[in-house]
Write an enzyme that holds these catalytic residues in place. Structure first.
Site, PDB file in Angstrom:
ATOM      1  N   LYS A  33       0.834  -1.208   0.000  1.00  0.00           N
ATOM      2  CA  LYS A  33       0.000   0.000   0.000  1.00  0.00           C
ATOM      3  C   LYS A  33       0.870   1.261   0.000  1.00  0.00           C
ATOM      4  O   LYS A  33       2.069   1.190   0.286  1.00  0.00           O
ATOM      5  CB  LYS A  33      -0.941  -0.019   1.212  1.00  0.00           C
ATOM      6  CG  LYS A  33      -0.229   0.086   2.544  1.00  0.00           C
ATOM      7  CD  LYS A  33      -1.154  -0.234   3.709  1.00  0.00           C
ATOM      8  CE  LYS A  33      -0.398  -0.124   5.016  1.00  0.00           C
ATOM      9  NZ  LYS A  33      -1.152  -0.675   6.148  1.00  0.00           N
ATOM     10  N   TYR A 243      14.889  30.910   2.231  1.00  0.00           N
ATOM     11  CA  TYR A 243      13.744  31.700   2.717  1.00  0.00           C
ATOM     12  C   TYR A 243      13.966  32.145   4.152  1.00  0.00           C
ATOM     13  O   TYR A 243      14.405  31.351   4.991  1.00  0.00           O
ATOM     14  CB  TYR A 243      12.463  30.863   2.660  1.00  0.00           C
ATOM     15  CG  TYR A 243      11.900  30.743   1.276  1.00  0.00           C
ATOM     16  CD1 TYR A 243      11.367  31.849   0.616  1.00  0.00           C
ATOM     17  CD2 TYR A 243      11.903  29.517   0.614  1.00  0.00           C
ATOM     18  CE1 TYR A 243      10.844  31.746  -0.657  1.00  0.00           C
ATOM     19  CE2 TYR A 243      11.382  29.394  -0.666  1.00  0.00           C
ATOM     20  CZ  TYR A 243      10.852  30.506  -1.290  1.00  0.00           C
ATOM     21  OH  TYR A 243      10.339  30.388  -2.548  1.00  0.00           O
TER      22      TYR A 243
END
Ligand code: PLP
Length: 334
Positions: A33, A243
């Site tokens: 999964k 940033y």
């Protein structure tokens, strides 16, 4: 472009370690999964099938469709129940039996204590009757442990409950029903194994998530993450990078920008505590959507080669570090 290396040898080594516990590789159902825990669904299915794994577990039918050719059975954990030669559908509630397509192969999930999915213990009789009435084919009984990876006796309490369920199903006259309950932690913990199948995810990908005293089965990480250099620049002391300018050069230094970021599913983490890469280099300043900065000039760097260790740094769990890695990153087998 940043990319992922899949170490086939380590993957097979882990599957062998698990097969030693189960007694044979035929008893391993590989959990694929979430894009095979970030490793790549089709790629891991191919490798597993070459190794001789016969059973897989996924969440949705759409995932099963992508790997159908590789396995004898595929257990779908949560999707509409339809008739299919190879697919086994999990029954999580009585309501799902009602909606199921006649002739479908189903595995009844029993809630022995996790209290998230599955039929309650007192509903078993009713569920078995409904399965027969609806014309469904019962091919499995399963449960899931809530704390196989923790100290304490809860696992044994759930196991006892599951034994009672098995007995009920046998007494009701069902045959050829596979019985399974173990995930990676449970099988790594077990000294003996007598069920038909284990559902192994994280262990196959190389991680023993048990706290120390339990089990010393050594597993080897399968996935490592690499990023490529985009550009190099020289910073003088006092200049700041990224940033917010969170990192300030303490001296004149040569930095490079590498092409991995949270847009690729690499976690942003906490700038106040720099992530240290597999090669021992701190990520300098904030992780942006596509880039990170390191004091390096290498063409390519290894960001991470051990998700368990990375998870500790990032204050999360191994599963999350792996599962978030973007599908679009190229996966290469080594
Ligand atoms: C995800 C999952 C597993 C695998 O768990 P691991 O801890 O990764 O081995 C097993 N069973 C079910 C029902 C699951 O959802």
């Amino acid at each position: 472009m940043a990319y992922i290396k899949i170490n086939k040898e380590n993957f097979y080594y882990n599957l062998n370690q698990i097969a030693l516990k189960t007694g044979s590789k035929e008893k391993i159902a590989l959990v694929l999964k979430d894009n095979a825990y970030g490793h790549g669904l089709r790629l891991m299915a191919t490798l597993a099938s070459e190794f001789g794994i016969k059973h897989a577990v996924v969440r949705k039918t759409s995932e099963a469709d992508k790997i159908e050719a590789f396995f004898e059975t595929i257990l779908v954990l949560g999707d509409n129940i339809v008739k299919h030669e190879k697919y086994h559908y999990t029954i999580n509630s009585l309501a799902e039996i009602d909606k199921a397509q006649a002739g479908a192969k189903v595995e009844l999930k029993v809630d022995t204590g996790m209290h998230r999915n599955g039929i309650a213990l007192y509903e078993i009789g009713e569920a078995l009757t409904a399965i027969v009435q609806k014309g469904l084919q019962l091919v499995g009984i399963m449960t899931h442990y809530r704390s196989a990876d923790e100290l304490g006796s809860e696992l044994f309490w759930q196991q006892k409950q599951f034994e009672d369920v098995k007995e009920k199903v046998r007494k009701a006259g069902f045959v050829n029903v596979r019985m399974h309950s173990h995930n990676s932690a449970a099988i790594l913990r077990s000294k003996t194994f007598s069920e038909d199948l284990v559902r192994v995810g994280i262990g196959a990908y190389g991680y023993n998530e048990l706290p120390h005293p339990f089990d010393d089965t050594l597993l080897k990480p399968v996935l490592s993450l690499y990023a490529k250099k985009v550009s190099t620049r020289i910073l003088t002391a006092g200049q700041r990078v990224g940033y917010g300018g969170d990192y300030t050069a303490v001296k004149d230094m040569t930095l490079s920008t590498y092409d991995i970021g949270y847009g690729d599913g690499w976690r942003r983490g906490d700038t106040a505590k720099a992530f240290i890469t597999a090669e021992g280099l701190p990520i300098l300043g904030r992780v942006s959507m596509d880039f990170i900065s390191l004091e390096s000039q290498k063409e390519e760097i290894c960001v991470m080669d051990d998700a368990q260790e990375a998870a500790k740094q990032l204050n999360t769990i191994t599963y999350e570090v792996l599962c978030t890695l973007d599908e679009k990153l190229e996966r290469r087998i080594v």
